[in-house]
Design an enzyme around this catalytic site. Sequence first.
Site, PDB file in Angstrom:
ATOM      1  N   PHE A  14       0.804  -1.223   0.000  1.00 18.48           N
ATOM      2  CA  PHE A  14       0.000   0.000   0.000  1.00 18.48           C
ATOM      3  C   PHE A  14       0.835   1.270   0.000  1.00 18.48           C
ATOM      4  O   PHE A  14       0.399   2.288  -0.536  1.00 18.48           O
ATOM      5  CB  PHE A  14      -1.009  -0.012   1.150  1.00 18.48           C
ATOM      6  CG  PHE A  14      -2.195  -0.880   0.856  1.00 18.48           C
ATOM      7  CD1 PHE A  14      -3.186  -0.455  -0.009  1.00 18.48           C
ATOM      8  CD2 PHE A  14      -2.307  -2.141   1.409  1.00 18.48           C
ATOM      9  CE1 PHE A  14      -4.270  -1.254  -0.313  1.00 18.48           C
ATOM     10  CE2 PHE A  14      -3.394  -2.958   1.116  1.00 18.48           C
ATOM     11  CZ  PHE A  14      -4.378  -2.509   0.252  1.00 18.48           C
ATOM     12  N   GLU A  15       2.025   1.227   0.577  1.00 17.13           N
ATOM     13  CA  GLU A  15       2.888   2.408   0.551  1.00 17.13           C
ATOM     14  C   GLU A  15       3.538   2.574  -0.814  1.00 17.13           C
ATOM     15  O   GLU A  15       3.755   3.693  -1.271  1.00 17.13           O
ATOM     16  CB  GLU A  15       3.970   2.324   1.637  1.00 17.13           C
ATOM     17  CG  GLU A  15       3.457   2.410   3.052  1.00 17.13           C
ATOM     18  CD  GLU A  15       2.854   3.754   3.413  1.00 17.13           C
ATOM     19  OE1 GLU A  15       3.135   4.766   2.738  1.00 17.13           O
ATOM     20  OE2 GLU A  15       2.087   3.797   4.393  1.00 17.13           O
ATOM     21  N   GLY A  16       3.851   1.459  -1.469  1.00 18.37           N
ATOM     22  CA  GLY A  16       4.594   1.521  -2.717  1.00 18.37           C
ATOM     23  C   GLY A  16       6.038   1.919  -2.434  1.00 18.37           C
ATOM     24  O   GLY A  16       6.384   2.282  -1.308  1.00 18.37           O
TER      25      GLY A  16
END
Length: 144
Positions: A14-16
Amino acid sequence: MKTSPKGIALIQQFEGLRLAAYQDVVGVWTIGYGHTGADVRPGLAITQAQAVQLLAADLARFEAGVGRLVTVAVNQNQFDALVSFSYNLGLGSLQQSTLLRLLNQGDYAGAAGQFPRWDKAGGQALPGLLKRRQAEQALFLERA
């Protein structure tokens, strides 16, 4: 407790990964896997190995914070979900949340129901944040 590989993968997903500093949706300078702080400034670039090191250091802080704030027993999946939540929103948000209050009262189902409520950034509901909260909620509810 420490974040499991499953929890780390959720955060990374989700952060990448961004190797050059950028401003997030609310204008906070960010780099790597969602790392923020005084060390992040315009023009900063890092390697993937440095991003992994920053993530490990950040996780240690959030693991300690979750461990301090949660006063009931949690399983590994619940811990991982809470670390992901805090990593994204900050320990202050967890500390002031109804999610934490319900959890510490032993209302695990009620606490799980709170995750989707945290889908806003800068006052706007964001589909990506809702997806993350739903993934955290599913992990929290998954038997360990």
